[in-house]
Design a protein around this motif. Structure first.
Motif, PDB file in Angstrom:
ATOM      1  N   ASN A   9       0.818  -1.220   0.000  1.00  0.00           N
ATOM      2  CA  ASN A   9       0.000   0.000   0.000  1.00  0.00           C
ATOM      3  C   ASN A   9       0.847   1.263   0.000  1.00  0.00           C
ATOM      4  OD1 ASN A   9       0.832  -0.710   2.657  1.00  0.00           O
ATOM      5  ND2 ASN A   9      -0.692   0.677   3.525  1.00  0.00           N
ATOM      6  N   LYS A  10       2.128   1.140   0.322  1.00  0.00           N
ATOM      7  CA  LYS A  10       3.016   2.306   0.328  1.00  0.00           C
ATOM      8  C   LYS A  10       3.612   2.601  -1.046  1.00  0.00           C
ATOM      9  CE  LYS A  10       2.606   2.776   4.813  1.00  0.00           C
ATOM     10  NZ  LYS A  10       1.850   3.918   5.382  1.00  0.00           N
ATOM     11  N   ARG A  13      -0.458   2.633  -6.166  1.00  0.00           N
ATOM     12  CA  ARG A  13      -1.707   3.390  -6.187  1.00  0.00           C
ATOM     13  C   ARG A  13      -2.648   2.671  -7.142  1.00  0.00           C
ATOM     14  NH1 ARG A  13      -0.704   9.423  -7.643  1.00  0.00           N
ATOM     15  NH2 ARG A  13       0.362   8.448  -9.392  1.00  0.00           N
ATOM     16  N   TRP A  14      -3.866   2.451  -6.735  1.00  0.00           N
ATOM     17  CA  TRP A  14      -4.759   1.660  -7.568  1.00  0.00           C
ATOM     18  C   TRP A  14      -6.208   2.125  -7.403  1.00  0.00           C
ATOM     19  CZ3 TRP A  14      -8.407  -1.342  -4.897  1.00  0.00           C
ATOM     20  CH2 TRP A  14      -8.166  -1.527  -3.535  1.00  0.00           C
ATOM     21  N   GLY A  15      -7.019   1.706  -8.360  1.00  0.00           N
ATOM     22  CA  GLY A  15      -8.454   1.949  -8.296  1.00  0.00           C
ATOM     23  C   GLY A  15      -9.177   0.736  -8.829  1.00  0.00           C
ATOM     24  N   ARG A  33      -8.989   2.357   1.410  1.00  0.00           N
ATOM     25  CA  ARG A  33      -8.085   3.514   1.317  1.00  0.00           C
ATOM     26  C   ARG A  33      -6.734   3.196   1.969  1.00  0.00           C
ATOM     27  NH1 ARG A  33      -5.081   6.320  -0.198  1.00  0.00           N
ATOM     28  NH2 ARG A  33      -4.917   8.599  -0.192  1.00  0.00           N
ATOM     29  N   GLY A  36      -4.335   1.461  -0.213  1.00  0.00           N
ATOM     30  CA  GLY A  36      -3.779   2.196  -1.345  1.00  0.00           C
ATOM     31  C   GLY A  36      -4.771   2.592  -2.410  1.00  0.00           C
ATOM     32  N   CYS A  37      -6.060   2.311  -2.201  1.00  0.00           N
ATOM     33  CA  CYS A  37      -7.067   2.646  -3.212  1.00  0.00           C
ATOM     34  C   CYS A  37      -7.197   4.168  -3.349  1.00  0.00           C
ATOM     35  CB  CYS A  37      -8.419   2.039  -2.842  1.00  0.00           C
ATOM     36  SG  CYS A  37      -9.729   2.392  -4.027  1.00  0.00           S
ATOM     37  N   GLN A  38      -7.125   4.652  -4.583  1.00  0.00           N
ATOM     38  CA  GLN A  38      -7.223   6.079  -4.866  1.00  0.00           C
ATOM     39  C   GLN A  38      -8.597   6.473  -5.407  1.00  0.00           C
ATOM     40  OE1 GLN A  38      -4.341   8.360  -4.627  1.00  0.00           O
ATOM     41  NE2 GLN A  38      -3.634   6.652  -3.384  1.00  0.00           N
ATOM     42  N   TYR A  39      -9.236   5.573  -6.162  1.00  0.00           N
ATOM     43  CA  TYR A  39     -10.507   5.912  -6.809  1.00  0.00           C
ATOM     44  C   TYR A  39     -11.346   4.655  -7.008  1.00  0.00           C
ATOM     45  CZ  TYR A  39      -8.167   4.147 -10.994  1.00  0.00           C
ATOM     46  OH  TYR A  39      -7.489   3.356 -11.876  1.00  0.00           O
ATOM     47  N   ILE A  76     -11.284   8.793  -0.929  1.00  0.00           N
ATOM     48  CA  ILE A  76     -11.311   8.050  -2.183  1.00  0.00           C
ATOM     49  C   ILE A  76     -12.135   8.826  -3.207  1.00  0.00           C
ATOM     50  CG2 ILE A  76     -12.069   5.921  -3.315  1.00  0.00           C
ATOM     51  CD1 ILE A  76     -11.722   4.473  -0.658  1.00  0.00           C
TER      52      ILE A  76
END
Length: 259
Positions: A9-10, A13-15, A33, A36-39, A76
């Motif tokens: 997660n560091k 970045r993913w969606g 979140r 690492g979820c961005q969108y 998010i």
């Protein structure tokens, strides 16, 4: 949980696509979140419980509202997907979607008219014979009936074009569904819905990509887009932050004036 434990997660970045009834659980959105979820792309589809039942969504308007709020709190970006004119929907039901968007706007809104799957081997439930009869679905394909886009938008002229397909059902017809799309886009343009519109933002960014393509050609269009991107993002966060700080008071004032 494994992404957090491993430290992925560091660095990632993913969606993803996600369901509203999952995101309606606050701890679920927070864990996404943290991982690492961005969108998220969420098929909210409608602000009417009756239409959601027609779709057999297994989610409610309350789920949709909580999902949007939980994503907002968790940080998010929410890309809300909506359909106008699903079989059985009436203009009065669509008005509930407009109200939902005013009260619970996702970060970005993508709204399109319903399109039937008319292939002979379709497995789409709404196109099964019993549903076609229940909702009085009538499809004309090929069709020469024109459709007028942007009818309710003050920022551009209406555009009447021939479409290859036209449909009607017991609640509305294709033209009404297209009109509904323009109503939502105009609501966003007038700051009555605090969201970014896919239909408004992307075409207006380049004054319509097709027009630019016709004027500049493919190479010229690519050069223009690259130059615009460089101009916007050069020097990065400082300039962008300054721009956002200047715009926020003006956007809030415009929203209050629009009601």
């Amino acid at each position: 949980d494994l992404m957090v434990a491993s430290g992925l997660n560091k660095v990632l970045r993913w969606g993803c696509y996600a369901r509203a009834n999952d995101l309606a659980k606050q701890d679920f959105a927070e864990r996404m979140r943290a991982a690492g979820c961005q969108y998220v792309y969420v098929g909210l589809e409608s602000g009417s419980d009756r239409v959601l039942k027609f779709m057999n969504k297994k989610a409610s308007v309350a789920h949709n509202a909580r999902a949007v709020e939980n994503c907002r709190r968790a940080g998010i970006l929410t890309f809300g997907l909506f359909i106008s004119g699903f079989p059985g929907e009436t203009p009065e039901m669509f008005a509930e979607t407009r109200q939902f968007l005013r009260e619970s706007p996702p970060t970005l809104v993508s709204i399109h008219p319903w399109f039937p799957d008319v292939s002979e081997d379709t497995r789409v439930p709404i196109m099964m014979p019993d549903r076609i009869e229940r909702f009085g679905i009538r499809v004309e394909k090929p069709s020469t009936r024109p459709v007028t886009m942007w009818k309710h938008c003050s920022f551009r002229e209406p555009l009447t074009v021939p479409w290859d397909i036209y449909w009607e059902h017991c609640g509305m017809e294709l033209q009404t569904a297209v009109d509904n799309v323009s109503l939502v886009v105009e609501d966003i343009y007038q700051h009555k819905i605090a969201a970014v519109s896919e239909e408004l933002f992307f075409p207006r960014t380049l004054d319509d990509i097709l027009t630019m393509f016709q004027r500049l050609g493919p190479d010229g269009l690519a050069d223009f887009y690259a130059g615009l991107t460089t101009a916007v993002f050069s020097d990065g966060a400082v300039r962008l932050d300054d721009f956002c700080q200047r715009r926020r008071p003006a956007c809030r004032a415009a929203g209050r004036a629009a009601g």
